[in-house]
Design a protein around this motif. Structure first.
Motif, PDB file in Angstrom:
ATOM      1  N   GLU A  56       0.793  -1.444  -0.022  1.00  0.00           N
ATOM      2  CA  GLU A  56      -0.095   0.059  -0.038  1.00  0.00           C
ATOM      3  C   GLU A  56       0.977   1.337   0.081  1.00  0.00           C
ATOM      4  O   GLU A  56       0.560   2.302  -0.597  1.00  0.00           O
ATOM      5  CB  GLU A  56      -0.963  -0.197   1.122  1.00  0.00           C
ATOM      6  CG  GLU A  56      -2.006  -0.829   1.312  1.00  0.00           C
ATOM      7  CD  GLU A  56      -2.961  -1.097   2.227  1.00  0.00           C
ATOM      8  OE1 GLU A  56      -2.532  -0.386   3.292  1.00  0.00           O
ATOM      9  OE2 GLU A  56      -3.972  -1.811   2.480  1.00  0.00           O
ATOM     10  N   GLN A  57       2.021   1.192   0.919  1.00  0.00           N
ATOM     11  CA  GLN A  57       2.688   2.346   0.775  1.00  0.00           C
ATOM     12  C   GLN A  57       3.653   2.538  -0.530  1.00  0.00           C
ATOM     13  O   GLN A  57       3.444   3.680  -0.861  1.00  0.00           O
ATOM     14  CB  GLN A  57       4.022   2.053   2.104  1.00  0.00           C
ATOM     15  CG  GLN A  57       4.900   3.461   2.227  1.00  0.00           C
ATOM     16  CD  GLN A  57       5.861   3.073   3.097  1.00  0.00           C
ATOM     17  OE1 GLN A  57       6.027   2.054   4.020  1.00  0.00           O
ATOM     18  NE2 GLN A  57       6.469   4.137   3.321  1.00  0.00           N
ATOM     19  N   MET A  59       2.497   1.726  -3.238  1.00  0.00           N
ATOM     20  CA  MET A  59       1.575   2.387  -4.138  1.00  0.00           C
ATOM     21  C   MET A  59       1.119   3.538  -4.221  1.00  0.00           C
ATOM     22  O   MET A  59       0.974   4.261  -5.264  1.00  0.00           O
ATOM     23  CB  MET A  59      -0.120   1.119  -4.183  1.00  0.00           C
ATOM     24  CG  MET A  59      -0.853   1.945  -5.166  1.00  0.00           C
ATOM     25  SD  MET A  59      -2.700   0.738  -5.049  1.00  0.00           S
ATOM     26  CE  MET A  59      -2.034  -0.631  -5.325  1.00  0.00           C
ATOM     27  N   SER A  60       1.046   4.100  -3.017  1.00  0.00           N
ATOM     28  CA  SER A  60       0.920   5.608  -2.766  1.00  0.00           C
ATOM     29  C   SER A  60       1.870   6.185  -3.188  1.00  0.00           C
ATOM     30  O   SER A  60       1.957   7.455  -3.676  1.00  0.00           O
ATOM     31  CB  SER A  60       0.323   5.950  -1.213  1.00  0.00           C
ATOM     32  OG  SER A  60       1.756   5.531  -0.360  1.00  0.00           O
ATOM     33  N   GLU A  61       3.116   5.752  -2.854  1.00  0.00           N
ATOM     34  CA  GLU A  61       4.306   6.528  -3.334  1.00  0.00           C
ATOM     35  C   GLU A  61       4.619   6.637  -4.903  1.00  0.00           C
ATOM     36  O   GLU A  61       4.847   7.417  -5.601  1.00  0.00           O
ATOM     37  CB  GLU A  61       5.736   5.807  -3.022  1.00  0.00           C
ATOM     38  CG  GLU A  61       5.884   5.970  -1.579  1.00  0.00           C
ATOM     39  CD  GLU A  61       7.068   4.995  -0.973  1.00  0.00           C
ATOM     40  OE1 GLU A  61       7.645   4.412  -1.682  1.00  0.00           O
ATOM     41  OE2 GLU A  61       7.496   5.065   0.222  1.00  0.00           O
ATOM     42  N   GLN A  62       3.955   5.350  -5.608  1.00  0.00           N
ATOM     43  CA  GLN A  62       3.910   5.355  -7.209  1.00  0.00           C
ATOM     44  C   GLN A  62       2.906   6.410  -7.519  1.00  0.00           C
ATOM     45  O   GLN A  62       3.093   7.055  -8.604  1.00  0.00           O
ATOM     46  CB  GLN A  62       3.578   3.868  -7.497  1.00  0.00           C
ATOM     47  CG  GLN A  62       5.051   3.098  -7.488  1.00  0.00           C
ATOM     48  CD  GLN A  62       4.560   1.661  -7.650  1.00  0.00           C
ATOM     49  OE1 GLN A  62       3.491   1.232  -8.168  1.00  0.00           O
ATOM     50  NE2 GLN A  62       5.468   0.862  -7.919  1.00  0.00           N
ATOM     51  N   LYS A  63       1.903   6.412  -6.996  1.00  0.00           N
ATOM     52  CA  LYS A  63       0.777   7.436  -7.237  1.00  0.00           C
ATOM     53  C   LYS A  63       1.283   8.893  -7.023  1.00  0.00           C
ATOM     54  O   LYS A  63       1.299   9.579  -8.021  1.00  0.00           O
ATOM     55  CB  LYS A  63      -0.477   7.211  -6.534  1.00  0.00           C
ATOM     56  CG  LYS A  63      -1.340   5.958  -6.848  1.00  0.00           C
ATOM     57  CD  LYS A  63      -2.364   5.903  -5.971  1.00  0.00           C
ATOM     58  CE  LYS A  63      -3.337   4.713  -6.456  1.00  0.00           C
ATOM     59  NZ  LYS A  63      -4.602   4.490  -5.536  1.00  0.00           N
ATOM     60  N   ALA A  64       2.238   9.091  -6.226  1.00  0.00           N
ATOM     61  CA  ALA A  64       2.605  10.236  -5.837  1.00  0.00           C
ATOM     62  C   ALA A  64       3.629  10.522  -7.079  1.00  0.00           C
ATOM     63  O   ALA A  64       3.619  11.543  -7.448  1.00  0.00           O
ATOM     64  CB  ALA A  64       3.178  10.580  -4.455  1.00  0.00           C
ATOM     65  N   LEU A  66       3.756   9.467 -10.163  1.00  0.00           N
ATOM     66  CA  LEU A  66       3.040   9.504 -11.219  1.00  0.00           C
ATOM     67  C   LEU A  66       2.324  10.688 -11.213  1.00  0.00           C
ATOM     68  O   LEU A  66       2.411  11.505 -12.519  1.00  0.00           O
ATOM     69  CB  LEU A  66       1.961   8.476 -11.392  1.00  0.00           C
ATOM     70  CG  LEU A  66       1.038   8.402 -12.554  1.00  0.00           C
ATOM     71  CD1 LEU A  66       2.239   8.151 -13.777  1.00  0.00           C
ATOM     72  CD2 LEU A  66       0.203   7.095 -12.656  1.00  0.00           C
ATOM     73  N   GLU A  67       2.017  11.136 -10.167  1.00  0.00           N
ATOM     74  CA  GLU A  67       1.102  12.807 -10.130  1.00  0.00           C
ATOM     75  C   GLU A  67       2.200  13.682 -10.456  1.00  0.00           C
ATOM     76  O   GLU A  67       2.010  14.692 -11.298  1.00  0.00           O
ATOM     77  CB  GLU A  67       0.293  12.986  -8.972  1.00  0.00           C
ATOM     78  CG  GLU A  67      -0.281  14.123  -9.008  1.00  0.00           C
ATOM     79  CD  GLU A  67      -1.377  14.366  -9.991  1.00  0.00           C
ATOM     80  OE1 GLU A  67      -1.643  15.336 -10.377  1.00  0.00           O
ATOM     81  OE2 GLU A  67      -1.917  13.251 -10.335  1.00  0.00           O
ATOM     82  N   GLN A  68       3.425  13.598  -9.754  1.00  0.00           N
ATOM     83  CA  GLN A  68       4.448  14.547  -9.774  1.00  0.00           C
ATOM     84  C   GLN A  68       5.129  14.429 -11.373  1.00  0.00           C
ATOM     85  O   GLN A  68       5.319  15.772 -12.136  1.00  0.00           O
ATOM     86  CB  GLN A  68       5.632  14.108  -8.993  1.00  0.00           C
ATOM     87  CG  GLN A  68       7.077  15.162  -9.244  1.00  0.00           C
ATOM     88  CD  GLN A  68       6.589  16.495  -8.590  1.00  0.00           C
ATOM     89  OE1 GLN A  68       5.673  16.666  -7.782  1.00  0.00           O
ATOM     90  NE2 GLN A  68       7.381  17.471  -9.366  1.00  0.00           N
ATOM     91  N   ARG A  70       3.442  13.797 -14.093  1.00  0.00           N
ATOM     92  CA  ARG A  70       2.399  14.363 -14.764  1.00  0.00           C
ATOM     93  C   ARG A  70       2.442  15.964 -14.707  1.00  0.00           C
ATOM     94  O   ARG A  70       2.371  16.535 -15.896  1.00  0.00           O
ATOM     95  CB  ARG A  70       0.942  13.994 -14.496  1.00  0.00           C
ATOM     96  CG  ARG A  70       0.617  12.664 -14.921  1.00  0.00           C
ATOM     97  CD  ARG A  70      -0.929  12.165 -14.685  1.00  0.00           C
ATOM     98  NE  ARG A  70      -1.267  10.803 -14.821  1.00  0.00           N
ATOM     99  CZ  ARG A  70      -2.052  10.198 -14.407  1.00  0.00           C
ATOM    100  NH1 ARG A  70      -2.664  10.445 -13.312  1.00  0.00           N
ATOM    101  NH2 ARG A  70      -2.127   8.825 -14.878  1.00  0.00           N
TER     102      ARG A  70
END
Length: 160
Positions: A56-57, A59-64, A66-68, A70
């Motif tokens: 989960e951690q 995944m949240s780091e990867q989402k962050a 990815l957002e960065q 973008r």
């Protein structure tokens, strides 16, 4: 039916002896194996929970991340648009100034050529006037012949 104390006592002693033997050689190792299995299951459950939290951690780091990425891509695109717009404006401005310079140079060249042509024409007219005057003086003609001679020389000048 009679109740026999000795049989009962022997049965109880046999049962206790059997229980003690089973406890020492069968139940002890069996309970030990079961306890090890219980510890292993608990350990695996704890490991699974830890792995889930790490996933989960991550995944949240990867989402962050990815957002960065973008946001950075959007900023790069905006910067490229701004740069291309500025370059296009610079190119247009440069082309306009170059066109103005070329136009001014052309006007100067035209003016120079015009002045040269006028000067050449004046020289030619002066030469022709001298020739006409010399011919008039040579011939001593009347007005009608003089007019024809002037018209002839004007036609010559017009054709040149």
């Amino acid at each position: 039916m009679d109740f026999l104390w000795t049989s009962t006592l022997i049965t109880i002693l046999a049962f206790l002896l059997l229980y003690w033997g089973l406890n020492k050689w069968a139940f002890g190792p069996l309970f030990g194996v079961m306890e090890k299995r219980r510890q292993l299951v608990l350990e695996q459950m704890n490991t699974a929970e830890s792995s889930r939290k790490q996933a989960e951690q991550a995944m949240s780091e990867q989402k962050a991340a990815l957002e960065q990425a973008r946001r950075e891509a959007y900023e790069i695109i905006e910067q490229a648009r701004t740069t291309s717009t500025k370059q296009a404006d610079d190119i247009v401005q440069s082309a306009k100034s170059e066109a103005t310079r070329l136009k001014d140079d052309a006007v100067k060249d035209i003016e120079t050529e015009k002045n040269k042509a006028i000067s050449a024409l004046r020289t030619e007219v002066g030469n022709i006037s001298v020739q006409i005057a010399s011919k008039i003086i040579e011939k001593q003609v009347d007005e009608k012949a003089q007019e024809q001679l002037v018209d002839q020389y004007l036609k010559e000048v017009g054709s040149k």
